[in-house]
Each structure stands twice: as C-alpha cells, then as structure tokens.
Design a protein around this motif. Sequence first.
Motif, PDB file in Angstrom:
ATOM      1  N   GLY A  99     121.676  41.317   9.120  1.00 37.10           N
ATOM      2  CA  GLY A  99     122.769  41.145  10.061  1.00 37.10           C
ATOM      3  C   GLY A  99     124.118  41.538   9.501  1.00 37.10           C
ATOM      4  N   GLU A 112     120.139  44.487  15.376  1.00 39.23           N
ATOM      5  CA  GLU A 112     120.552  43.243  14.749  1.00 39.23           C
ATOM      6  C   GLU A 112     121.952  43.434  14.185  1.00 39.23           C
ATOM      7  N   VAL A 144     126.286  43.253  14.734  1.00 42.28           N
ATOM      8  CA  VAL A 144     127.372  43.367  15.707  1.00 42.28           C
ATOM      9  C   VAL A 144     127.266  44.681  16.486  1.00 42.28           C
ATOM     10  N   PHE A 157     119.743  37.932  14.719  1.00 43.52           N
ATOM     11  CA  PHE A 157     120.900  37.704  15.583  1.00 43.52           C
ATOM     12  C   PHE A 157     121.411  39.031  16.114  1.00 43.52           C
ATOM     13  N   TYR A 171     124.787  40.303  18.207  1.00 46.29           N
ATOM     14  CA  TYR A 171     126.097  39.963  18.740  1.00 46.29           C
ATOM     15  C   TYR A 171     126.539  41.118  19.633  1.00 46.29           C
ATOM     16  N   LYS A 182     129.831  42.425  22.049  1.00 41.23           N
ATOM     17  CA  LYS A 182     131.243  42.225  22.403  1.00 41.23           C
ATOM     18  C   LYS A 182     131.692  43.346  23.317  1.00 41.23           C
ATOM     19  N   THR A 217     126.129  35.947  21.824  1.00 43.50           N
ATOM     20  CA  THR A 217     125.272  36.019  20.649  1.00 43.50           C
ATOM     21  C   THR A 217     123.884  35.566  21.054  1.00 43.50           C
ATOM     22  N   CYS A 218     122.883  36.383  20.729  1.00 44.80           N
ATOM     23  CA  CYS A 218     121.492  36.033  21.004  1.00 44.80           C
ATOM     24  C   CYS A 218     120.746  35.948  19.680  1.00 44.80           C
ATOM     25  N   VAL A 219     119.870  34.949  19.572  1.00 43.41           N
ATOM     26  CA  VAL A 219     119.024  34.819  18.393  1.00 43.41           C
ATOM     27  C   VAL A 219     117.574  34.785  18.860  1.00 43.41           C
TER      28      VAL A 219
END
Length: 113
Positions: A20, A35, A37, A60, A62, A64, A101-103
Amino acid sequence: VSAMAGDGLTALNGVLKVDGASAPAVRVDGDDLTEGVNYFANLSSNAAVSLPASPEAGDFVYVKAGNLTSGAKITINKGSDAHRIDGQESIKLENAFAAVTCVYVAANDWRIV
C-alpha cells in the motif's frame, strides 16, 4: 528478507516492500484501481472504475475525487462477479473532493472504512 515478510510487508526478489506504499496513481474512466492511493483529476463527466479483481485480505484501496462539476460522479464497481462492497455491487462518489477507503477483509468481501 522473506522471513520478515508478513501482514503489510511483501518480499520479492530479496526486496522488502511495504504494501500500500506505492506512489499515488491518477485514474480515469475505465481504469482498474490498485492497492494504495488512487485519485482523479477534475471531472466534468462521469467515470466508472473497478476494484482489484484478485485482492488479498488486508488490501486497502483509497479513492479520492478531484473537483466534480456538471453533475459528474465516480462509480466504483466490484472487481469480480463474486465480490461485494458492503453488500453492494458498486458505490458512488458524488461530491467534489469526496473520498472513500475500502479494505478487502475476507473472500468476496470489500468493506468501507
């Protein structure tokens, strides 16, 4: 190095990598997210992207948004037919500079955190 690898650390070819921690990636309509940003420049039309198709538990993602104008939305789709995002097949970012944010917590199960 491989003996030190584990949750959040990957060993590949004698190099230890923090999962990440890759550089942020700009995304556009039709892209697959990775995975780490993922971000969008300013959008005036809709965009649809997909979560990774073969994630590992603990990954994770992310996302934006930039400035969304003219009613633009970003649709984030599941990456595999079996996957769900908090039980849904997709989620949307509808406001300028929105973020999510998704995990990946378990088989076929993305969660919004």
